[in-house]
Design a protein around this motif. Structure first.
Motif, PDB file in Angstrom:
ATOM      1  N   PRO A   1      31.095  42.156  47.860  1.00  0.00           N
ATOM      2  CA  PRO A   1      30.029  41.180  48.089  1.00  0.00           C
ATOM      3  C   PRO A   1      28.974  41.144  46.992  1.00  0.00           C
ATOM      4  N   ASN A   2      28.964  42.123  46.106  1.00  0.00           N
ATOM      5  CA  ASN A   2      27.980  42.157  45.022  1.00  0.00           C
ATOM      6  C   ASN A   2      28.426  41.401  43.780  1.00  0.00           C
ATOM      7  N   LEU A   3      29.681  40.989  43.727  1.00  0.00           N
ATOM      8  CA  LEU A   3      30.172  40.254  42.560  1.00  0.00           C
ATOM      9  C   LEU A   3      29.664  38.824  42.604  1.00  0.00           C
ATOM     10  N   LYS A   4      29.187  38.336  41.471  1.00  0.00           N
ATOM     11  CA  LYS A   4      28.621  36.983  41.405  1.00  0.00           C
ATOM     12  C   LYS A   4      29.545  35.978  40.723  1.00  0.00           C
ATOM     13  N   GLY A   5      30.574  36.467  40.053  1.00  0.00           N
ATOM     14  CA  GLY A   5      31.476  35.564  39.355  1.00  0.00           C
ATOM     15  C   GLY A   5      32.848  36.192  39.228  1.00  0.00           C
ATOM     16  N   PRO A   6      33.768  35.465  38.607  1.00  0.00           N
ATOM     17  CA  PRO A   6      35.147  35.950  38.493  1.00  0.00           C
ATOM     18  C   PRO A   6      35.253  37.321  37.817  1.00  0.00           C
ATOM     19  N   VAL A   7      36.234  38.087  38.267  1.00  0.00           N
ATOM     20  CA  VAL A   7      36.574  39.371  37.655  1.00  0.00           C
ATOM     21  C   VAL A   7      38.067  39.308  37.352  1.00  0.00           C
ATOM     22  N   LEU A   8      38.409  39.609  36.126  1.00  0.00           N
ATOM     23  CA  LEU A   8      39.808  39.538  35.669  1.00  0.00           C
ATOM     24  C   LEU A   8      40.398  38.167  35.972  1.00  0.00           C
ATOM     25  N   GLY A   9      39.553  37.134  35.858  1.00  0.00           N
ATOM     26  CA  GLY A   9      39.999  35.761  36.048  1.00  0.00           C
ATOM     27  C   GLY A   9      40.149  35.314  37.490  1.00  0.00           C
ATOM     28  N   GLU A  10      39.743  36.153  38.442  1.00  0.00           N
ATOM     29  CA  GLU A  10      39.902  35.821  39.860  1.00  0.00           C
ATOM     30  C   GLU A  10      38.542  35.751  40.553  1.00  0.00           C
ATOM     31  N   GLU A  11      38.381  34.750  41.399  1.00  0.00           N
ATOM     32  CA  GLU A  11      37.144  34.598  42.170  1.00  0.00           C
ATOM     33  C   GLU A  11      37.019  35.727  43.185  1.00  0.00           C
ATOM     34  N   PRO A  12      35.821  36.270  43.342  1.00  0.00           N
ATOM     35  CA  PRO A  12      35.626  37.366  44.291  1.00  0.00           C
ATOM     36  C   PRO A  12      35.388  36.869  45.722  1.00  0.00           C
ATOM     37  N   TYR A  13      35.637  37.765  46.661  1.00  0.00           N
ATOM     38  CA  TYR A  13      35.399  37.523  48.081  1.00  0.00           C
ATOM     39  C   TYR A  13      34.551  38.669  48.611  1.00  0.00           C
ATOM     40  N   ALA A  14      33.770  38.381  49.653  1.00  0.00           N
ATOM     41  CA  ALA A  14      32.942  39.412  50.263  1.00  0.00           C
ATOM     42  C   ALA A  14      33.766  40.303  51.186  1.00  0.00           C
ATOM     43  N   THR A  15      34.811  39.740  51.799  1.00  0.00           N
ATOM     44  CA  THR A  15      35.676  40.478  52.718  1.00  0.00           C
ATOM     45  C   THR A  15      37.126  40.087  52.488  1.00  0.00           C
ATOM     46  N   VAL A  16      38.032  40.902  52.961  1.00  0.00           N
ATOM     47  CA  VAL A  16      39.464  40.586  52.874  1.00  0.00           C
ATOM     48  C   VAL A  16      39.770  39.371  53.741  1.00  0.00           C
ATOM     49  N   GLU A  17      39.120  39.279  54.885  1.00  0.00           N
ATOM     50  CA  GLU A  17      39.362  38.178  55.814  1.00  0.00           C
ATOM     51  C   GLU A  17      39.088  36.810  55.176  1.00  0.00           C
TER      52      GLU A  17
END
Length: 139
Positions: free
Chosen positions: A52-68
């Protein structure tokens, strides 16, 4: 007390997986979570950053706050969190319909393992997915 799957079961899990949620993924290339996520990408898996602390893509992938929140089915939830923080991750993985939860080397929690196992997930604890991938699949 939890017992990890056999080498053959882990091999089958890794061979059959395509989507891996990386919980606790850091945007810093110097962190272990980042290096292992990059390894997984290079090995042909699609990774989904979960932090949930990521604000932008990491390794080209959009982040999510939860797996769900991930819009695709996740095969493996690879966890880079302290042991005591893993029970909510196990619940999130179960609700999301993941096939397995993998607690990285040094991460071990009986409550999380019990919950995940009771909800049909394969549980791997205190093992490095990169090491097992190299040892069992040789790639």
């Amino acid at each position: 007390m939890h017992e990890n799957p056999s080498r053959e079961e882990i091999r089958n899990l890794l061979e059959g997986a395509r989507n891996v949620a990386v919980v606790g993924l850091s945007e810093s290339p110097y962190r272990t979570s980042h290096a292992i996520a990059r390894f997984l990408q290079n090995a042909g898996y699609r990774i989904f950053p979960v932090n949930p602390n990521l604000k932008g893509p990491v390794l080209g992938e959009e982040p999510y706050a939860t797996v769900e929140e991930i819009p695709e089915r996740v095969d493996i939830v690879d966890v880079f969190r302290r042991s005591e923080l893993t029970p909510p991750v196990a619940r999130d993985a179960a609700v999301a319909g993941a096939r397995a939860i993998w607690l990285q080397l040094g991460v071990y929690n009986e409550e999380a393992a019990r919950y995940a196992g009771e909800h049909g997930l394969t549980v791997v604890m205190d093992r490095c997915i990169k090491v097992d991938h190299a040892a069992l699949l040789g790639r």
